[in-house]
Each structure stands twice: as structure tokens, then as C-alpha cells.
Design a protein around this motif. Sequence first.
Motif, PDB file in Angstrom:
ATOM      1  N   HIS A 195       5.162  -6.021   7.974  1.00 23.21           N
ATOM      2  CA  HIS A 195       4.901  -6.445   6.598  1.00 23.21           C
ATOM      3  C   HIS A 195       3.585  -5.924   6.028  1.00 23.21           C
ATOM      4  CE1 HIS A 195       8.184  -9.254   7.383  1.00 23.21           C
ATOM      5  NE2 HIS A 195       7.565  -9.534   8.506  1.00 23.21           N
ATOM      6  N   ARG A 196       2.630  -5.641   6.873  1.00 21.91           N
ATOM      7  CA  ARG A 196       1.313  -5.254   6.377  1.00 21.91           C
ATOM      8  C   ARG A 196       0.855  -3.971   7.057  1.00 21.91           C
ATOM      9  NH1 ARG A 196       1.016  -7.354   1.936  1.00 21.91           N
ATOM     10  NH2 ARG A 196      -1.209  -7.110   1.832  1.00 21.91           N
ATOM     11  N   VAL A 197      -0.366  -3.512   6.735  1.00 21.01           N
ATOM     12  CA  VAL A 197      -0.890  -2.289   7.342  1.00 21.01           C
ATOM     13  C   VAL A 197      -1.445  -2.601   8.734  1.00 21.01           C
ATOM     14  CG1 VAL A 197      -1.491  -1.182   5.198  1.00 21.01           C
ATOM     15  CG2 VAL A 197      -3.143  -2.700   6.270  1.00 21.01           C
ATOM     16  N   GLY A 250       7.223 -10.061  -0.288  1.00 20.16           N
ATOM     17  CA  GLY A 250       6.955  -9.457  -1.589  1.00 20.16           C
ATOM     18  C   GLY A 250       5.959 -10.237  -2.417  1.00 20.16           C
ATOM     19  N   CYS A 251       5.430  -9.559  -3.446  1.00 20.09           N
ATOM     20  CA  CYS A 251       4.416 -10.147  -4.324  1.00 20.09           C
ATOM     21  C   CYS A 251       4.550  -9.497  -5.702  1.00 20.09           C
ATOM     22  CB  CYS A 251       3.040  -9.855  -3.721  1.00 20.09           C
ATOM     23  SG  CYS A 251       1.679 -10.260  -4.812  1.00 20.09           S
ATOM     24  N   PRO A 252       4.438 -10.301  -6.765  1.00 24.88           N
ATOM     25  CA  PRO A 252       4.619  -9.724  -8.110  1.00 24.88           C
ATOM     26  C   PRO A 252       3.378  -9.016  -8.638  1.00 24.88           C
ATOM     27  CG  PRO A 252       4.297 -12.098  -8.252  1.00 24.88           C
ATOM     28  CD  PRO A 252       4.252 -11.753  -6.797  1.00 24.88           C
ATOM     29  N   ALA A 253       2.227  -9.170  -7.961  1.00 28.09           N
ATOM     30  CA  ALA A 253       1.003  -8.524  -8.449  1.00 28.09           C
ATOM     31  C   ALA A 253       1.042  -7.025  -8.115  1.00 28.09           C
ATOM     32  CB  ALA A 253      -0.208  -9.186  -7.814  1.00 28.09           C
ATOM     33  N   GLY A 254       0.065  -6.306  -8.642  1.00 26.59           N
ATOM     34  CA  GLY A 254       0.173  -4.846  -8.513  1.00 26.59           C
ATOM     35  C   GLY A 254      -1.052  -4.174  -7.922  1.00 26.59           C
ATOM     36  N   CYS A 255      -1.824  -4.862  -7.081  1.00 25.48           N
ATOM     37  CA  CYS A 255      -3.063  -4.274  -6.531  1.00 25.48           C
ATOM     38  C   CYS A 255      -2.771  -2.883  -5.959  1.00 25.48           C
ATOM     39  CB  CYS A 255      -3.640  -5.179  -5.460  1.00 25.48           C
ATOM     40  SG  CYS A 255      -3.722  -6.903  -5.952  1.00 25.48           S
ATOM     41  N   LYS A 256      -3.530  -1.907  -6.451  1.00 19.81           N
ATOM     42  CA  LYS A 256      -3.188  -0.507  -6.178  1.00 19.81           C
ATOM     43  C   LYS A 256      -3.288  -0.108  -4.711  1.00 19.81           C
ATOM     44  CE  LYS A 256      -4.385   2.436  -9.946  1.00 19.81           C
ATOM     45  NZ  LYS A 256      -5.514   3.092 -10.612  1.00 19.81           N
ATOM     46  N   TYR A 257      -4.136  -0.786  -3.972  1.00 17.92           N
ATOM     47  CA  TYR A 257      -4.364  -0.423  -2.577  1.00 17.92           C
ATOM     48  C   TYR A 257      -3.378  -1.121  -1.642  1.00 17.92           C
ATOM     49  CZ  TYR A 257      -6.528  -4.855  -3.388  1.00 17.92           C
ATOM     50  OH  TYR A 257      -6.716  -6.147  -3.789  1.00 17.92           O
ATOM     51  N   CYS A 258      -2.516  -1.990  -2.184  1.00 20.74           N
ATOM     52  CA  CYS A 258      -1.720  -2.889  -1.337  1.00 20.74           C
ATOM     53  C   CYS A 258      -0.470  -2.190  -0.795  1.00 20.74           C
ATOM     54  CB  CYS A 258      -1.312  -4.121  -2.133  1.00 20.74           C
ATOM     55  SG  CYS A 258      -0.356  -5.274  -1.155  1.00 20.74           S
ATOM     56  N   ILE A 259      -0.193  -2.458   0.464  1.00 22.08           N
ATOM     57  CA  ILE A 259       0.946  -1.829   1.132  1.00 22.08           C
ATOM     58  C   ILE A 259       2.273  -2.414   0.648  1.00 22.08           C
ATOM     59  CG2 ILE A 259       1.114  -3.339   3.172  1.00 22.08           C
ATOM     60  CD1 ILE A 259       1.213   0.515   3.203  1.00 22.08           C
ATOM     61  N   LYS A 260       2.177  -3.478  -0.154  1.00 16.33           N
ATOM     62  CA  LYS A 260       3.427  -4.044  -0.686  1.00 16.33           C
ATOM     63  C   LYS A 260       4.175  -3.004  -1.525  1.00 16.33           C
ATOM     64  CE  LYS A 260       3.326  -4.971  -5.248  1.00 16.33           C
ATOM     65  NZ  LYS A 260       4.066  -5.574  -6.298  1.00 16.33           N
ATOM     66  N   HIS A 261       3.469  -2.001  -2.040  1.00 16.73           N
ATOM     67  CA  HIS A 261       4.125  -0.942  -2.802  1.00 16.73           C
ATOM     68  C   HIS A 261       5.080  -0.143  -1.900  1.00 16.73           C
ATOM     69  CE1 HIS A 261       1.683  -1.525  -6.406  1.00 16.73           C
ATOM     70  NE2 HIS A 261       0.688  -1.745  -5.590  1.00 16.73           N
ATOM     71  N   ALA A 289       3.023 -14.433   4.628  1.00 21.51           N
ATOM     72  CA  ALA A 289       3.707 -13.936   3.432  1.00 21.51           C
ATOM     73  C   ALA A 289       2.773 -12.947   2.751  1.00 21.51           C
ATOM     74  CB  ALA A 289       3.997 -15.096   2.493  1.00 21.51           C
ATOM     75  N   ASP A 290       3.315 -12.121   1.889  1.00 19.14           N
ATOM     76  CA  ASP A 290       2.429 -11.263   1.107  1.00 19.14           C
ATOM     77  C   ASP A 290       1.549 -12.156   0.238  1.00 19.14           C
ATOM     78  OD1 ASP A 290       3.352  -8.313   1.505  1.00 19.14           O
ATOM     79  OD2 ASP A 290       5.162  -9.502   1.392  1.00 19.14           O
ATOM     80  N   LEU A 291       2.185 -13.151  -0.377  1.00 18.67           N
ATOM     81  CA  LEU A 291       1.455 -14.123  -1.188  1.00 18.67           C
ATOM     82  C   LEU A 291       2.165 -15.471  -1.036  1.00 18.67           C
ATOM     83  CD1 LEU A 291      -0.667 -14.863  -3.302  1.00 18.67           C
ATOM     84  CD2 LEU A 291       0.846 -13.998  -5.071  1.00 18.67           C
ATOM     85  N   SER A 332      -3.588 -16.567  -0.137  1.00 17.55           N
ATOM     86  CA  SER A 332      -3.322 -16.812  -1.557  1.00 17.55           C
ATOM     87  C   SER A 332      -4.202 -15.924  -2.429  1.00 17.55           C
ATOM     88  CB  SER A 332      -3.575 -18.283  -1.889  1.00 17.55           C
ATOM     89  OG  SER A 332      -3.151 -18.533  -3.213  1.00 17.55           O
ATOM     90  N   ARG A 333      -3.972 -16.015  -3.705  1.00 16.83           N
ATOM     91  CA  ARG A 333      -4.841 -15.395  -4.703  1.00 16.83           C
ATOM     92  C   ARG A 333      -5.512 -16.516  -5.484  1.00 16.83           C
ATOM     93  NH1 ARG A 333      -3.419 -10.181  -7.597  1.00 16.83           N
ATOM     94  NH2 ARG A 333      -4.404 -11.268  -9.322  1.00 16.83           N
ATOM     95  N   VAL A 334      -6.722 -16.277  -5.946  1.00 12.18           N
ATOM     96  CA  VAL A 334      -7.439 -17.361  -6.628  1.00 12.18           C
ATOM     97  C   VAL A 334      -6.784 -17.739  -7.955  1.00 12.18           C
ATOM     98  CG1 VAL A 334      -9.630 -16.863  -5.506  1.00 12.18           C
ATOM     99  CG2 VAL A 334      -9.091 -15.730  -7.669  1.00 12.18           C
ATOM    100  N   ARG A 384      -6.241  -2.986 -10.358  1.00 12.27           N
ATOM    101  CA  ARG A 384      -5.162  -3.872 -10.824  1.00 12.27           C
ATOM    102  C   ARG A 384      -5.112  -5.182 -10.037  1.00 12.27           C
ATOM    103  NH1 ARG A 384      -0.655   0.004 -10.802  1.00 12.27           N
ATOM    104  NH2 ARG A 384      -1.229   1.680 -12.198  1.00 12.27           N
ATOM    105  N   LYS A 385      -6.280  -5.653  -9.597  1.00 10.13           N
ATOM    106  CA  LYS A 385      -6.344  -6.965  -8.950  1.00 10.13           C
ATOM    107  C   LYS A 385      -6.396  -8.025 -10.043  1.00 10.13           C
ATOM    108  CE  LYS A 385      -6.775  -9.760  -5.468  1.00 10.13           C
ATOM    109  NZ  LYS A 385      -5.954  -9.774  -4.268  1.00 10.13           N
ATOM    110  N   GLY A 386      -7.257  -7.783 -10.982  1.00 10.88           N
ATOM    111  CA  GLY A 386      -7.276  -8.536 -12.225  1.00 10.88           C
ATOM    112  C   GLY A 386      -7.342 -10.041 -12.148  1.00 10.88           C
TER     113      GLY A 386
HETATM  114  S1  SF4 Z   1      -3.082  -7.515  -2.340  1.00  9.40           S
HETATM  115 FE1  SF4 Z   1      -2.109  -9.508  -2.294  1.00  9.40          FE
HETATM  116  S2  SF4 Z   1      -2.000 -10.120  -4.437  1.00  9.40           S
HETATM  117 FE2  SF4 Z   1      -2.364  -7.923  -4.436  1.00  9.40          FE
HETATM  118  S3  SF4 Z   1      -0.326  -7.020  -4.563  1.00  9.40           S
HETATM  119 FE3  SF4 Z   1      -0.877  -7.171  -2.390  1.00  9.40          FE
HETATM  120  S4  SF4 Z   1       0.001  -9.084  -1.705  1.00  9.40           S
HETATM  121 FE4  SF4 Z   1      -0.066  -9.130  -3.942  1.00  9.40          FE
END
Ligand code: SF4
Length: 561
Positions: free
Chosen positions: A74-76, A299-310, A344-346, A374-376, A411-413
Motif C-alpha cells: 500500500h505504501r512506499v 485510497g484517499c481523495p486528496a492529491g498530495c503530489k509526492y504520495c504513492i497513492k497516485h 489505511a491511506d487516510l 489522519s490529516r489535520v 497539493r497538500k493544502g
Molecule cells: S499523503 Fe496522505 S492525504 Fe495526501 S494523498 Fe497521500 S494518503 Fe492522501
Amino acid sequence: MAQREARVPNVDLAPDIRDNLGTRRIPPLRPSLFPDAGVSVQTLTSSRRPEGLVDVLLVNPPTEDGGIWIRSQHRVGRRSRENMIWPQVELAQMAALLAPDYKVEIIDANAERMGWPEFKKLLEEKRPKYYLTQVTAPTLQNDMYGVFLAKSLGARTMAFGTHVTPMTLETMRPFPALDFVLRGEPEITLRELLDRLEDKTPSDPRVRKMLAETSHLQTRRMGKEVISDRFPVPAEESPFASILGLAWRRGDEIVINPDRPFIPDLNDLPIPLHELLPLDKQRMPMIKGPFTFIVTSRGCPAGCKYCIKHVTYQNTVRVRSAENIVEELEYLKRLGIHNIHMYADLFTVNRDHVVELCNLIIERGLKIRWTCNSRVDYVDEEMLRLMGQAGCWMISWGIESANEMILKRARKGYKKEQAFLALRWAKAAGIKNWGYFIIGLPGETEESIRETIDYAKELPLDIALFHIAAPYPGTPFFYEVVENNWFRPGTKWEEVDMDQSTVLDYENLTAEQLEYWQRRATWEWSMRPGPIFTFLKGLNSWAGFKSAMSVGWQMLQFARG
Ligand code: SF4
């Protein structure tokens, strides 16, 4: 004889030698034809497999330097500076999808602190028919050594994960011992491949359902265009040609089949066979006693550019039902596990889901202690209070940077004040805060790093971990680094490790500077009364003492460089 004597030079030789000379003529040069024993050796290795040996070996291989590494579906992957033994729950999940139709075993060499000689011996004993390995970018060559060993014993070899998915050709080309790559979500591809090779059908109707749901070609909309997947090779050519998500070899060619659709309903997955994992060896800082992971969503609906969820789950989010998760929690309780990380991703992706799960844990009287991420900007005070009541005692937060321009660009925002609020709410609910920070995201300067260190000290954190930004292949950050030529010349993919070194060279910040600031941040944050007190509190038992000393020592060594 008379003729031969005529050709012999007039030298003084014994008569028998003189006779022999006539037969030593130089034959004409013939076409070369070297023996090829490979095929017969292959038959030999597979036909010598005694009955009753393991069919499928699912492996988290040893590491080259004996260090602790995190490998995950699931992750790097990364080195674990915090000494965390990451439960191989995805291997347990795959085992559950194969049993009872296949004889499956798991080796977590990392948790067992097993080196290559011991692993090799074990492999020779087990003689698996199929060998499936975890892989990460920084341990690629090392992980492929396991593939090579398994292949030499006659196994068919497979790899999966967040490196081999976006870098399939780059992995299969230089490592010919690797037969297959299971791209993307690997579980059903693995099952279909084995069934095809063994001519079996899953006995579990849920597995048959998932197979049916994920075995059709997909259609995607790209702008105005609608694109349909097509198989690259006609199905009649090979049994592998129609398995979605599979990369395989056709002679010298590497064939990548179209992607497999995501499993639509995670509740269909059987409960992972946790008992196959070395539960007593898995560990996390500040946790005493056995612990493990439960995958609550993907999965996660956010779009952080560095995230492996892409790479892993892209823009999808799938959540297991609260009932389904509690079923797994009760099963783990029967195995004697009361410490859980909700993996979980989130975790807090869906408020209703978190509330339902917490209420169910409280209702059923489950006495568990659990952690999550989590995210804040995905929490509120009431929800955190309920989480605390349901046994949550620590949350890891992706805080990343103090600089809002950097956060926006990545895109952490989120807004800085949200972090202060969320962490205070968590503290008030009795939950500890673990903050993750990233140094070296695009736009970073020495001033912004300074800002982040000060921010980390101000936040109510119990642990802080500072990583260097790592452009993992397939993430938007990776493409940004390629386009801007920020990769340090001569970089190898294997060096992309967010914990130990950097591959980035910005115009204003070199790799050495980023590494310096990472160490400085760790040192400055840790060498304060609060974190030292947290560390000392970890010494209140022998296990806590060992864990805290080891983590503390590593952090110190790391921070000093
Ligand atoms: S870093 Fe966390 S919040 Fe951002 S897209 Fe990845 S899982 Fe989602």
C-alpha cells in the motif's frame, strides 16, 4: 607403412612414437555446437520436488545490511529508523485468498532478523513451486537475489508492489530470473495466474465473485476521448495473455497486459491469515506486546503530489464496513492481539464510517488499543473524542511543512491553524500525536526548513519524524523532478529512499544540504525536555527499555550523521 615412413622427418625417434605420429593429423575446422543442458536441468529441479512441499511461498526477503526495512503493497518502501517491524498483512491477505486450495506459507525474514545464508537454507527446505516477493526501490537488487535463488531451485517467480508496478520493464529487463510482475492491486491477479497454471477454480465463492468482477477490460475517458483497453497479445497464444494486471515473458519479449480493475467491494476479501505472520516479532515504538495491522480502507481523495497513492489506488476510495472490520478485530483478539494499527491511506477519510466503527467497538466491549493516521483537515473535536473512547491512543499526522506556499504547491493544502487545532483536540481526547514532516519539497529554501523545524517544536507532538522528499516513480512529483532535471546526475532508482539519502539536487539546495537539514531537524526536535521525557517514559518495562534504547540510539546516530 611405406608411404607414412616417407612423411616422417628424419629424426631419431623410438619406433612406437614414429608409428603414432602418422595418426595425429589436424582435423578440419567444424561448425561450433555447444551443449545446452539448461532444459534438462530445469526438468530435473522441478521433477525432484518431493510431495507435500509448499506450493506458494510469500516472502518479505532479508535485507542486504541486516537493517530493518518497510515493504508494503500500500505504501512506499523505506528503511525504518524508528525500528518499526511492519506487519506483512498484505502477504497474510494473499494467503487467505489462496487457502485452502493451495499450500501457502509466509516468510517474513525482516521480522525474523534472518540473513541471506539462513534464508537460502530455508528456501532449499521449502522448495516452493511459486515464489512471490515484496520489493521496494531501495532494496531492489537485494530483493531480486531472492528471486534468483528461488528460480535456481525451480520456482516460478513473481513480484508486486509500488516500485514494480510503475517500473515493470525497468525491473524485468535487468532481472531475467523474475518471471511475472503482478501490477497494481495484486491479490486477484495472483489467484488467477496460479489457477491458470494449476488448472484450479477457487473454492470460495467470494473469490470467484471478485475474479468475475475484475476480469473485464476497462474503458476510460481522457478528455473528450474514450479509450478502451485491449490485450497486447492474442489469448490463444498463451495462457497468460488474458490475465489482467499481469506482466509476463514471451520468449525474449516482456508483455504487459491491460490493467486489472480495482476490487469493487473490499468486504469480499477473506480475513487475512494473520496467524501465518510472526506476530510476536512485529513491533512499533511505544507499543508493548504483539501488534498488527488491519487494512480498513484503500485510497484517499486528496492529491498530495509526492504520495504513492497516485500509483496504488489513484483516485479511488474503498472502505470496508464497520462490521467487517470488527469481525477481524474479534478474530485478532482470539489470537491474543490487542494492539492494532488501523492501516489505511487516510483512516478518517469518511466521518460516518469512523463514527460507526468506534461505536461498534464500544458496543461490543472490545478492549483494544489502536493507532491510525489522519490529516489535520479530516477530523473534528467530537470525532476525536469518540476515537479516544474507542481505544485510539495515537494518530500519525502528515504535517509535512510549515510553509503554506510549499503545501499548496505540493497539493497538500491545509491551513497551519488547522494543525494546531487538530493536535490539541487529539491531546484533549487522550491521543498522542506523531508528526511526519518532509524536507525538500519543491519550493523549499533553508528559511522554509527553519520555519518547519520551529513549527514542529511548537506543535503538541509526542514524536516527530523528518523525511527528505522522495520522487517515487509514478507520482506527479516524480514527473516534476524529471521535467525540471532535479535528479542528481547518475541517480539510480534504487536510491530513492526518503529516509536515508536524497537523489535531489535543486538549484538552491543540494542533496548534501537537504541531508544536513534532515539531521539537524531530528537533532533539534529530539534534544528538548518534552521528547526526552517521552523517551524516558518508554523505559518503564524491559521491552520498552530495549525498544526505546534502540530507537534512541539510532536517532542519535542518524542525527549526528
Ligand atoms: S499523503 Fe496522505 S492525504 Fe495526501 S494523498 Fe497521500 S494518503 Fe492522501
